[in-house]
Design a protein around this motif. Sequence first.
Motif, short mmCIF file in Angstrom:
data_model
loop_
_atom_site.label_atom_id
_atom_site.label_comp_id
_atom_site.label_asym_id
_atom_site.label_seq_id
_atom_site.Cartn_x
_atom_site.Cartn_y
_atom_site.Cartn_z
N GLN A 1 0.94 -1.16 0.20
CA GLN A 1 0.03 0.17 0.02
C GLN A 1 0.69 1.22 0.03
N THR B 1 -5.08 -1.90 -4.23
CA THR B 1 -5.45 -0.45 -4.53
C THR B 1 -6.89 -0.05 -4.63
N SER B 2 -7.81 -1.08 -4.62
CA SER B 2 -9.17 -0.68 -4.51
C SER B 2 -9.50 0.15 -3.11
N GLY B 3 -8.83 -0.23 -2.05
CA GLY B 3 -9.07 0.33 -0.79
C GLY B 3 -8.14 1.50 -0.39
N TRP B 4 -7.27 1.89 -1.22
CA TRP B 4 -6.38 2.99 -1.16
C TRP B 4 -7.09 4.31 -1.30
N ASN B 5 -6.57 5.37 -0.44
CA ASN B 5 -6.96 6.77 -0.63
C ASN B 5 -8.40 7.16 -0.44
N SER B 6 -9.08 6.20 0.39
CA SER B 6 -10.28 6.48 0.71
C SER B 6 -11.27 5.93 -0.47
N GLY B 7 -10.88 4.96 -1.13
CA GLY B 7 -11.69 4.25 -2.13
C GLY B 7 -11.37 4.87 -3.45
N THR B 8 -10.85 5.83 -3.85
CA THR B 8 -10.17 6.38 -5.03
C THR B 8 -9.07 5.69 -5.54
N GLY B 9 -8.78 4.70 -5.04
CA GLY B 9 -7.36 3.81 -5.32
C GLY B 9 -5.96 4.52 -5.69
N ASP C 1 -10.22 5.09 -9.28
CA ASP C 1 -11.45 5.55 -9.20
C ASP C 1 -11.66 7.04 -9.20
N ARG C 2 -11.50 7.79 -10.07
CA ARG C 2 -11.39 9.32 -10.05
C ARG C 2 -12.45 10.12 -11.00
#
Length: 183
Positions: A7, A33-41, A69-70
């Motif tokens: 991570q 990466t799906s759970g990184w940065n509050s879900g934005t990956g 996911d941005r």
Amino acid sequence: MKATAPQTACRGRRIRATSPATTRSADIDASATSGWNSGTGFVPIGAFSNRFTGRFDRLGHTISNLVIDRPSTDDVGLFGVVEGAPLRNVGLSGGRVTGRKGFGELVGRNSVGAVSASYAMGQVSGTADFICGPVGFNGLGGTVSNSFWDTETGGQATSAGGAGTIGRTTAEMKQFATYAAAG
């Protein structure tokens, strides 16, 4: 043997535009990466204000299940904005990339960069223009050669890479002949 992407590999740390050549010699499962940065990956490498200008060669190894996911962000991809940088032998499998405009699974905005011998097999979706397979926006002087994307999983029929990128079905992407014919 696959390595798991830690991570911390990209959170809070960026590859600077002056970074030397970067090569990686193992496959990476980027599912985390799906759970990184509050879900934005994953945070794309390089931005309009800090373009990636190094070199990146995956040596034919695959990055799987990358999530970005941005939906309100421009220039999104594994590399956000590339300027004068060669990207070679990169394989992206699975995963999903969502952005606003100027994004592709591998590169959001290719400015005088050279993408070669690469492929993208994940889902790509967005809300505005320049939504494509491996390269979202290919600026003047940007080149893409011998690179492919999966039109079925990617959901995109076109790519900004022009003649250098070739859309294929999922079945075609799994055949050696698809790549051998490209050189």
